[in-house]
Every structure is written in structure tokens, then in C-alpha cells.
Design an enzyme around this catalytic site. Structure first.
Site, PDB file in Angstrom:
ATOM      1  N   SER A 141     -13.117  12.423  -0.072  1.00  0.00           N
ATOM      2  CA  SER A 141     -12.042  12.455   0.990  1.00  0.00           C
ATOM      3  C   SER A 141     -10.717  11.696   0.878  1.00  0.00           C
ATOM      4  O   SER A 141      -9.914  11.702   1.473  1.00  0.00           O
ATOM      5  CB  SER A 141     -12.759  12.209   2.473  1.00  0.00           C
ATOM      6  OG  SER A 141     -13.044  10.801   2.313  1.00  0.00           O
TER       7      SER A 141
ATOM      8  N   LYS B 105     -11.235   5.155   5.035  1.00  0.00           N
ATOM      9  CA  LYS B 105     -10.141   5.927   5.184  1.00  0.00           C
ATOM     10  C   LYS B 105      -8.799   5.048   5.139  1.00  0.00           C
ATOM     11  O   LYS B 105      -8.767   4.051   5.268  1.00  0.00           O
ATOM     12  CB  LYS B 105     -10.267   6.469   6.761  1.00  0.00           C
ATOM     13  CG  LYS B 105     -11.510   7.270   6.822  1.00  0.00           C
ATOM     14  CD  LYS B 105     -11.438   8.723   6.118  1.00  0.00           C
ATOM     15  CE  LYS B 105     -12.868   9.282   6.252  1.00  0.00           C
ATOM     16  NZ  LYS B 105     -13.096  10.646   5.289  1.00  0.00           N
TER      17      LYS B 105
END
Length: 200
Positions: free
Chosen positions: A64, A109
Site C-alpha cells: 500500500s 499511511k
């Protein structure tokens, strides 16, 4: 007879030069086994302090955060930086936090929306407070074309996204991240050796 004013007189004899005998060589210090053991012990203690209290090694799992971070890379997370103040998390930081749906898991993230920000996504392009966000870390091949209605980030929360938008589970699907759940900032890749360097 007095010499004329301002003239130079030749010295009657050579000046005496004083000199000291050369200093005896001092024995080299720090070469004994005790000194070596002491230095090693201090180095180990400092490394333990850094790892336990400031830096934590973690392994990246998944894709990701590509291309910046890839699967199975090892990075150091600074656990101390965000303890210095409540508002020192900046847009663009790569943060490590407890996954809101299961606090036993940790995610990494990128911070996109700060508390109070307006965040909207149009055909894959992110707009913060009405302005299109410049995201050089997102490759065109990794950008999706989904949209999201405008949302206001609540006080004490953050809106986070993965850099590989096509394969990231992030705030678009499970919502905001509370400040209390963020416990570190990714700062350095240390493995593989070919990628050693600061995280961007």
C-alpha cells in the site's frame, strides 16, 4: 659615545636560546581489553536506549505504500517525535498507528488531512481545503479514479491514505485515525542495504 637616535645597534653576542628536552612518549590509552569491553558495553547500552525509547524497528507488510516503501522492507520508526507536542504531525508525514478496526494491528499511511481540514477526492485527485493536493509520491500507475464526497476531519483526528491508491486500505474505507492511536513517524529504511536512507 651614544648612538644616534633611531639607529640600530648590533648585538654584542648571539641571543641565548632556551630549549626543553623532548617529552617522553606517553603510553597509548584505550588499547587494553578492559577499555575495549567498556567501549562495547557503552555502545550496546546506547543502542538499547535508542531502540527502546526513541526508535523502533518495524517490517513493512503489503504494497500500500509503494513505490516509497515495498513489502518486507525494514524501517525505523521515531516514537519520540510526536510526544513533543500535540500539533506536530504534518501533512505528508508517514505515520504508524493502531488500526482503528483492530488495535492489535499496526498500519503505516501518509497524513493527508489534518484536524479541521476539508478533504474531497474527485476521480482520484485529492483536494484539501478546496485546493488540489500535489502528490509526487503517487505514481500515475498506482492512482485510482474513485471519488469521495467532501468530509471535514474532526478535532483530534487525521485523514490518511496509502501511496498505492489501487491497493490501499485507508481512511477512504474505514475513516479517520485518532491522534492517540498514532505512535510513531517512519524516518529511515535500514533494510535492504541497497535502499538505506530517509523515508520520503
Amino acid at each position: 659615545m651614544e648612538p644616534p637616535e633611531g639607529s640600530l645597534m648590533e648585538p654584542e653576542q648571539e641571543p641565548i636560546v632556551l630549549s626543553a628536552p623532548p617529552a617522553a612518549p606517553r603510553p597509548a590509552a584505550g588499547l587494553g581489553p578492559i577499555s575495549l569491553l567498556r567501549d562495547v558495553a557503552i555502545s550496546v547500552a546506547l543502542a538499547v536506549i535508542l531502540i527502546v525509547f526513541i526508535y523502533q524497528p518495524v517490517k513493512v507488510e503489503g504494497t500500500s505504500m509503494m513505490p516509497g516503501l515495498t513489502d518486507q522492507e525494514r524501517i525505523f520508526v521515531n516514537k519520540y517525535e510526536y510526544r513533543l507536542g500535540e500539533n506536530n504531525i504534518q501533512r505528508g508525514d508517514l505515520v504508524v498507528f493502531h488500526y482503528p478496526k483492530d488495535p492489535r494491528e499496526s498500519y503505516i499511511k501518509r497524513v493527508v488531512g489534518l484536524p479541521g481540514d476539508s478533504v474531497r477526492i474527485l476521480a482520484g485527485e485529492v483536494y484539501v481545503n478546496g485546493k488540489k493536493l500535489d502528490e509526487p509520491y503517487v505514481l500515475d500507475a498506482y492512482r485510482d479514479h474513485d471519488s469521495m464526497e467532501r468530509e471535514i476531519v474532526p478535532p483530534g483526528d487525521y485523514f490518511v491514505l496509502g501511496d498505492h491508491r489501487n491497493s490501499s486500505s485507508d481512511s477512504r474505507s474505514w475513516g479517520f485515525v485518532a491522534r492517540d492511536e498514532i505512535y510513531g513517524k517512519a524516518v529511515l529504511v535500514y533494510w535492504p542495504l541497497a535502499k538505506i536512507g530517509r523515508v520520503h
